[in-house]
Design a protein around this motif. Structure first.
Motif, PDB file in Angstrom:
ATOM      1  N   ASP A 204      -9.170  -4.387   8.829  1.00 20.36           N
ATOM      2  CA  ASP A 204     -10.345  -4.601   8.392  1.00 20.36           C
ATOM      3  C   ASP A 204     -10.824  -6.012   7.773  1.00 20.36           C
ATOM      4  O   ASP A 204     -11.743  -6.494   8.012  1.00 20.36           O
ATOM      5  CB  ASP A 204     -10.515  -3.301   7.331  1.00 20.36           C
ATOM      6  CG  ASP A 204     -10.670  -2.317   7.871  1.00 20.36           C
ATOM      7  OD1 ASP A 204     -10.675  -1.962   9.219  1.00 20.36           O
ATOM      8  OD2 ASP A 204     -10.457  -1.193   7.130  1.00 20.36           O
TER       9      ASP A 204
ATOM     10  N   GLU B 276       0.690   2.174   6.628  1.00 17.28           N
ATOM     11  CA  GLU B 276      -0.443   2.391   7.583  1.00 17.28           C
ATOM     12  C   GLU B 276      -1.519   1.729   7.033  1.00 17.28           C
ATOM     13  O   GLU B 276      -2.475   1.241   7.436  1.00 17.28           O
ATOM     14  CB  GLU B 276      -0.371   3.876   7.839  1.00 17.28           C
ATOM     15  CG  GLU B 276       0.723   4.069   9.058  1.00 17.28           C
ATOM     16  CD  GLU B 276       0.397   3.609  10.121  1.00 17.28           C
ATOM     17  OE1 GLU B 276      -0.716   3.988  10.746  1.00 17.28           O
ATOM     18  OE2 GLU B 276       1.137   2.717  10.702  1.00 17.28           O
ATOM     19  N   GLU B 277      -1.687   2.220   5.328  1.00 12.51           N
ATOM     20  CA  GLU B 277      -3.024   1.702   4.872  1.00 12.51           C
ATOM     21  C   GLU B 277      -2.857   0.243   4.707  1.00 12.51           C
ATOM     22  O   GLU B 277      -4.151  -0.481   4.886  1.00 12.51           O
ATOM     23  CB  GLU B 277      -2.970   2.381   3.440  1.00 12.51           C
ATOM     24  CG  GLU B 277      -3.144   3.894   3.347  1.00 12.51           C
ATOM     25  CD  GLU B 277      -3.033   4.373   2.119  1.00 12.51           C
ATOM     26  OE1 GLU B 277      -3.154   3.703   1.095  1.00 12.51           O
ATOM     27  OE2 GLU B 277      -3.399   5.693   1.756  1.00 12.51           O
TER      28      GLU B 277
ATOM     29  N   ASP C 205      -4.107  -1.163   7.934  1.00  8.44           N
ATOM     30  CA  ASP C 205      -5.702  -0.829   8.405  1.00  8.44           C
ATOM     31  C   ASP C 205      -6.395  -1.814   7.498  1.00  8.44           C
ATOM     32  O   ASP C 205      -7.427  -2.714   7.921  1.00  8.44           O
ATOM     33  CB  ASP C 205      -5.924   0.435   7.764  1.00  8.44           C
ATOM     34  CG  ASP C 205      -5.623   1.792   8.688  1.00  8.44           C
ATOM     35  OD1 ASP C 205      -5.418   1.218   9.875  1.00  8.44           O
ATOM     36  OD2 ASP C 205      -5.187   2.868   8.178  1.00  8.44           O
TER      37      ASP C 205
END
Length: 222
Positions: free
Chosen positions: A120, A112-113, A116
């Motif tokens: 970004d 999940e990180e 992200d």
């Protein structure tokens, strides 16, 4: 009022110093003549307008040269260099592989990180596919509750991050980035997920899990 001496004018017949020095002054010793001068220096006395140097004489044009006749047939054009043959279409550049160390319990959070960070950095959601080897992602479990047709319709739309179980990886289409969360499951599931992810990742493959386990699978020919 004494006059400022100027460069003496040299004549062809001048062989030595002046016969009579001016105002009782000793006549300067003549300097050697370096050769013919392109133009005569200005005369001594009141300075006048500087005369332009005569242009160098050009060689007379040969008037007997025969004028060229009418142009003949044009020379054949040089052959255009052919482009190098393209590489074999079957040869596809392997994606870059990034390994994120994580335990089986933390692999899904690490994935999940990673997603992200990808979003970004400018990746569009439709560029990312996430595969899990153990427990399915909560989004996938929720969407599958509405049926397979609605679930795969979102996959085919390609406008959002898509989460799938490794067992369903063969049905997923290729995307620019594939993230694999090795969050449990048998060794065969991990190998199947990594193999499918490697063939479907266009530019980047991110694997989150135990490095020793992942390297053993990757070293097996993935």
């Amino acid at each position: 009022m004494p006059l400022i001496p100027e460069e003496p004018q040299i004549h062809e017949k001048a062989q030595g110093p002046r016969a009579t020095p001016a105002s009782g002054r000793t006549a300067p010793t003549p300097r050697p003549v370096p050769g013919p001068r392109p133009a005569a220096p200005p005369r001594p006395g009141r300075p006048g307008p500087v005369r332009p140097t005569a242009p160098a004489q050009r060689a007379p044009r040969d008037t007997t040269t025969t004028r060229p006749g009418p142009p003949g047939p044009a020379a054949p054009a040089a052959p255009v260099a052919q482009a190098a043959p393209a590489a074999n279409a079957a040869t596809v550049a392997a994606p870059q592989i990034q390994l994120i160390p994580a335990t089986p319990d933390g692999a899904l959070d690490a994935a999940e990180e990673a997603v992200d960070l990808l979003l970004d950095s400018g990746r569009t959601p439709g560029d990312v596919l996430v595969l899990t080897t153990g427990e399915p992602h909560p989004w996938a479990a929720h969407e599958l509750s509405f049926g397979d047709a609605a679930y795969w319709a979102q996959h085919d739309a390609g406008d959002d991050v898509f989460y799938a179980d490794a067992a369903l990886a063969e049905r997923a289409a290729s995307r620019a980035v594939v993230v694999v969360a090795v969050n449990g499951g048998p060794e065969a599931a991990a190998a199947r997920a990594l193999g499918a992810a490697h063939t479907r990742a266009g530019a980047l493959l991110i694997v989150c899990g135990d490095p020793q386990r992942i390297n053993s699978v990757l070293g097996a020919g993935v």
